[in-house]
Each structure stands twice: as structure tokens, then as C-alpha cells.
Design a protein around this motif. Sequence first.
Motif, PDB file in Angstrom:
ATOM      1  N   SER A   1       0.710  -1.037   0.010  1.00 30.91           N
ATOM      2  CA  SER A   1       0.158   0.060  -0.154  1.00 30.91           C
ATOM      3  C   SER A   1       0.855   1.418  -0.374  1.00 30.91           C
ATOM      4  CB  SER A   1      -0.712  -0.314   1.065  1.00 30.91           C
ATOM      5  OG  SER A   1      -2.166  -1.219   0.772  1.00 30.91           O
TER       6      SER A   1
ATOM      7  N   CYS B   1     -10.566   3.914   7.506  1.00 30.79           N
ATOM      8  CA  CYS B   1     -11.709   4.215   5.605  1.00 30.79           C
ATOM      9  C   CYS B   1     -12.931   4.321   6.076  1.00 30.79           C
ATOM     10  CB  CYS B   1     -11.148   3.134   4.841  1.00 30.79           C
ATOM     11  SG  CYS B   1     -11.515   1.756   5.373  1.00 30.79           S
TER      12      CYS B   1
ATOM     13  N   ASP C   1      -8.339  -3.953   7.816  1.00 27.94           N
ATOM     14  CA  ASP C   1      -8.524  -2.880   6.507  1.00 27.94           C
ATOM     15  C   ASP C   1      -8.097  -1.206   6.450  1.00 27.94           C
ATOM     16  OD1 ASP C   1      -7.944  -5.016   4.853  1.00 27.94           O
ATOM     17  OD2 ASP C   1     -10.054  -5.497   5.091  1.00 27.94           O
TER      18      ASP C   1
ATOM     19  N   THR D   1      -5.608   0.726   3.425  1.00 29.67           N
ATOM     20  CA  THR D   1      -5.587   2.146   2.759  1.00 29.67           C
ATOM     21  C   THR D   1      -4.520   2.363   1.555  1.00 29.67           C
ATOM     22  OG1 THR D   1      -5.749   3.685   3.833  1.00 29.67           O
ATOM     23  CG2 THR D   1      -8.097   2.501   3.380  1.00 29.67           C
TER      24      THR D   1
ATOM     25  N   ASN E   1      -8.613   6.301   0.652  1.00 27.77           N
ATOM     26  CA  ASN E   1      -9.720   6.635   0.961  1.00 27.77           C
ATOM     27  C   ASN E   1     -10.379   7.815   0.502  1.00 27.77           C
ATOM     28  OD1 ASN E   1     -10.748   7.764   3.290  1.00 27.77           O
ATOM     29  ND2 ASN E   1      -9.515   6.677   4.993  1.00 27.77           N
TER      30      ASN E   1
END
Length: 557
Positions: free
Chosen positions: A17, A379, A421, A425, A447
Motif C-alpha cells: 500500500s 477508511c 483494513d 488503504t 480513502n
Amino acid sequence: MRKWWENAVIYQVYPRSFQDSDNDGIGDLQGIINRLPYIKKLGADVIWLNPVYRSPDRDNGYDVSDYEDIQPVFGNMQVFDTLLAKAHQLGIKLVMDLVVNHSSDQQKWFVESKKSQDNPYHDYYIWVDGKPGKLPNNWGSYFSGPAWTYDQKLGQYYMHLFAKEQPELNWRNPDMRQAVYKMMRWWLDKGIDGFRMDSIGLLDKPDGYPDAPNPGHALYADAQPIVADGKRLDSYLKEMNQEVLSKYDVVSIGEMIGSKLEDAKRYTGRDNHELDMIFQFEHVTLTPNPDKRLGKWNDAPVKLTDLKKSLSRWQTGLNQTGWNSLYWNNHDQPRAVSRFGNDSEKYRVISAKMLALTLHLLKGTPYIYQGEELGMTNCHYTDISQYQDLESVNAFSELVNQEKIVDQATMLKYLAAMSRDNARTPMQWDTSTNAGFSQGTPWMAVNPNYQTINAADQVNDPDSVFGFYQQLIKLRHSSDLVVYGDYQELDPADDQVFAYRREYQGQKLLVISNFTTDTLKRDYGQTGADQLVISNYHDDQLVELRPYEAKAYLLNE
């Protein structure tokens, strides 16, 4: 003797990520190379890299199929070597994630292990004789379901405290241990600067694998660790230190799920020669659901008095005997500003700075999880289809669909607060497509708030969250008082303000943090004669504390 990691600040990179360089939607090693100047500008000394080994990715790389190869989606060993060299050129050290409590079921050792009971690798894993449907015990996997899977050909169960594709390594086997040590030396000889050791507190399983007092996942039963901190763990860590770690100038960081303070004193005690520091979980597990069947799944706010009690216990307990890892969040925890601060538009920036000051002026080595230095938030997903985390998806299926313990709307609130999670993001670099993370379709949706929360808007703004982290890092690098000072909590019963003092060689630092939206008055003896070292407001009202105000004084005593 002082160690290099004591005044260091460690920046955690979750490669998937962080930055995608080839537009396949997944972050990679070249992306990290491209962003090294950003980490250097922040001032961090060390990168902790989440797993980049070859893996089937059942658990985002924590199921390793080849410990000496790179996951192709991240690059190859040549790119890794370039990353290591360029980081070192910038004066940044690199720490790898070591995953040796378990491996992937596609790892060559386990493939051999399944061939027959007399295969030399069979005992590299934990196998127990049994019959279909009659489990060896009542332990549950951390990712839901039983902690055992049956192999029809062998007539045995193998243990997996996590996913069934993550079989537990058998640390009682000396040949297996030597194979792990050989692999560790291979990486250290490449020049890496240490290991963060995943689930290392679980290496020793209890004799006989007794049932847990209350069925549940094997790490805890009624808040007591069943597997963690076994009686042989110290000997394994001492052996690892003696045969590998002590021969290099590196840092060793153990992830210790369930470890208590007394355990940590042994693991991190300088004279015990085991680990340099550990990640303990006490302060990030303060809000379990009152319904024990739901475990961590809850959206209750953390009580400040509980948080202070936990942090202070570890500060005081390890003061002269060990070393603390200081963190608010990581790849397995919700975003700090959403969990412990206030992620509303009005208070996000100021509360993110408050959390940073509170943590970085404690004694220990601070960790910054990617995006924390920007004030990135949870998120706030609203549908189960948006989640990818194995733990979250399995928990929803089990608790909502199968056992019907909780309704869908409530579980979605719990996931929005606590799912892993939230941390995964993509990094928010700028306002371009997909926040500058990738020009392809990201493996996980960015996000939406990246338009207002991103690195490009902050890196040259001294008043930003990023700028505030820069200040804190410079302060740590220049202050023995911050690094080595003793700790004293002030007013433990105060449920609005966290205040503490640090003292070193006659110098005293007073730290005051308001964890509320209220304007308060607190007098800890600070006067106009004291030096205001750092604050998240532009002026100082001395005894007045504005919403989420945090400040530190060098006392004139």
C-alpha cells in the motif's frame, strides 16, 4: 553501552500500500525506492519493511513460501538489493519482518512434511494423530474456525493458530531451528539491520496441547494467553541470539501477543541476551467486547485512565531493565487518530499532533506507521464487500451469518472501528488519481479523503502534521533527556489529561496532553520561566489547555 536504536525513530512501510511503480495496483520495492527521499525528509532513521518474501498471499505475505526470494509482484532480489543500498546511502537502516512462528503450506518444508510421517521434514511442523471430526483440542484459529486441519493421507492433524494455509513450525525440532538461523544469517550477511519478529511469543506450545478453559482462539481464553510465553521460549530466544543476533550490530524486535510486563523484562533485559525490544499489545486491546464471544470486535472508545495506566505500567516497569517499543498503530491496528484522537475535520490535525507528542516523548523507540505522519484516518467502510482482510471477512461470516451473535449493522460498526483494513488503504501522496499511489486500479480502494489529507500538501508546511513529526524527531535526536530520562506519571485518576515528567541528569521535562474537546485548566507547576520546548498550538496559556492541546516544558527548577 548505548545502542544505535535507542535514539532512532522507525518508519513502518507496508509495501503493498505504499507506492506502486508499475501501475499494476500493488505497491512494490521500486515504489519504496522512489519514496526514500520522503522518508529521509521526515527524519526517520530506520524502515521496518512488512514481508516481501515469496508468498501465496493468503495473509498478505505473512504466509511465506520461500524465505530467500522476493514476491514477484514486489520485484526481485536485485531490486531489493538496490533498495537496501540506496537506503544505506541516505543513512537509513532497513529492518525485515521475520515470520517463523509459521510458514505457508506451500513452503518446501511443509510440502515435504506432508509426504509421510518418516519424512525428515515431517517434524518441522506440529502434527498430532487423530480421526476426522475429532479435533486434538478446542483451540480456535485467530482467523476463525478450529486451529487444526486434518490430512487424510497421514491420518494426522496439523496445527495452525492463524489461517489453515499457515501451519505452525515446530520449534522443539533443533534441525528446524538451525534452518531458520541459517536463513536469518543469509539476510544479515546481505547487510540488513535487524528483524521485527512476527508472533515470536507463540513459538513454544504447551505440553499436551490442553483444552482452553473457554473455547476460543488459542492465543487467549478469558483474557489469558494459552500459547503465548511458553516455558521454552526464553531458551529459543537465547539460542537465536547466541547463534545469530549477537554476531551482528542489529536490532531485534519481538511481536509478543499476550506477553505481560514480567515476561518483557526477561525478553528485553540486557543481561538476558534475548531481544532488544518487544511489541506488547496491552494498550491496543483495552476495549474488548463485554460479550466475550465477540473478542476484540467493539467500537467503544478507550478510557484515558485505562490508557495511562497501561502505558505508565510499561514505562515504569522497563525503565532500568529493558526497552519499550512506542506505537499507536500499525498494519494490524486501526488508524491512531481515529482510535485515540478525533478524526473529525475540526480536530483531526490538532489531535494527531497531540498523539504524536504524547508518544514520542515517552521512553523507548517510537514507530511511525505509514500515513500516521499525515494524520491519515480509518477508511469508514459501510459494506462487508469493501473489506479484504481475512480476519475481518471471516469474523463477519462467523459472527453474523453463521452464529448470529450480532446483527449486520452492528458488526459493520465494529469493523469500521477495528478492522485491519483501516491501516491498509493506499498511502495518500497527492490529489491526483488514486492519491498518487497508482495509475492502475489499486488493490484496495483509496480513502476518499485523500483530496484533503495527502503528503504533497504537508511536506513543505511546518504547521502540518508532517511538519510536527519532523520537529519531534529532531527533538529526540538532540535530547538525551527524551531518550534516556526516567518517567513519572502525574495524576493517574485524571480522565481528561495525560501528564508526565521525564528526568535525566538534573534536567526535567513536563509533558501535558489534553485528550478532549474541552478547554481545561491544569497546574503542574509550569511557569513563564520554564522553556516551552514543543507545542501543537502557536501560543501558550500556561495552565489553560485548549482542545487536544499538547505541550512540553523544560522545567526551570
